[in-house]
Design an enzyme around this catalytic site. Structure first.
Site, PDB file in Angstrom:
ATOM      1  N   HIS A 138      -7.371   7.618  14.381  1.00  0.00           N
ATOM      2  CA  HIS A 138      -6.724   6.454  13.776  1.00  0.00           C
ATOM      3  C   HIS A 138      -5.952   6.911  12.537  1.00  0.00           C
ATOM      4  CE1 HIS A 138      -9.522   3.106  15.539  1.00  0.00           C
ATOM      5  NE2 HIS A 138      -9.135   3.972  16.457  1.00  0.00           N
ATOM      6  N   GLU A 193      -5.865   5.868   9.491  1.00  0.00           N
ATOM      7  CA  GLU A 193      -6.643   5.988   8.261  1.00  0.00           C
ATOM      8  C   GLU A 193      -7.465   7.274   8.239  1.00  0.00           C
ATOM      9  OE1 GLU A 193      -6.804   1.505   9.392  1.00  0.00           O
ATOM     10  OE2 GLU A 193      -6.625   3.428  10.414  1.00  0.00           O
ATOM     11  N   CYS A 232     -10.583  -0.931  11.047  1.00  0.00           N
ATOM     12  CA  CYS A 232     -11.688  -1.206  11.974  1.00  0.00           C
ATOM     13  C   CYS A 232     -12.994  -0.713  11.335  1.00  0.00           C
ATOM     14  CB  CYS A 232     -11.437  -0.487  13.308  1.00  0.00           C
ATOM     15  SG  CYS A 232     -11.583   1.319  13.190  1.00  0.00           S
ATOM     16  N   CYS A 282     -13.000   3.129  10.566  1.00  0.00           N
ATOM     17  CA  CYS A 282     -12.174   3.500   9.421  1.00  0.00           C
ATOM     18  C   CYS A 282     -12.730   2.938   8.116  1.00  0.00           C
ATOM     19  CB  CYS A 282     -10.737   3.043   9.655  1.00  0.00           C
ATOM     20  SG  CYS A 282      -9.948   3.914  11.028  1.00  0.00           S
TER      21      CYS A 282
END
Length: 149
Positions: free
Chosen positions: A46, A48, A76, A79
């Site tokens: 992801h 992040e 999410c 993260c």
């Protein structure tokens, strides 16, 4: 947030879900990431996470207590947990994520009373632009799926 949007655009150009993130420390970008799940065949890739990894390497430390993370969407659970473990000082994000957001929308991983670290949060920064980028991507994807049926 403009830099995070540019990172999200890079994800879009790669055929990834257009999410971008940057880590800023002392006014300087020290980490930048965009979604690379498909490209890297990595469920943890992801934006992040990639930005946090880059920042850790740049600063030579896994603790990023003087840093801020800018993300185009509400993080999410994975993260958000990484932000807590990295001890990030502040999170600034664009669009809320009503399906998987772990700051306010679905669950509250950040600033959970059982955790020992608090993160300042500012949401809704350039939210319209961030949401539009994601909505356009998913509309396009749905249209392509209809064509292949």
């Amino acid at each position: 947030m403009e830099e995070a949007l540019r990172a999200a655009q890079r994800a879009l150009e790669m055929g990834e879900v257009p999410v971008g993130a940057v880590v800023v420390c002392s006014g300087k970008i020290v980490g930048r990431g965009w979604n690379r799940n498909f490209t890297d065949s990595d469920p943890t890739a992801h934006a992040e996470i990639i930005a946090l990894r880059e920042a850790g390497v740049a600063l030579g430390n896994h603790r990023l207590g003087a840093c801020e993370l800018f993300a185009t969407i509400e993080p999410c659970a994975m993260c958000a947990g990484a932000l807590v473990h990295a001890r990030v000082k502040r999170l600034i994000y664009g669009a809320d994520d009503p399906k998987a957001g772990a700051v306010y929308s679905v669950m509250q991983v950040l600033n959970h009373p059982q955790l020992n670290h608090r993160i300042e949060v500012t949401g809704g920064v350039l939210a319209g632009r961030c949401a539009e980028l994601l909505q356009s991507f998913f509309q396009q994807r749905r249209a392509e799926q209809k064509e292949t049926r």
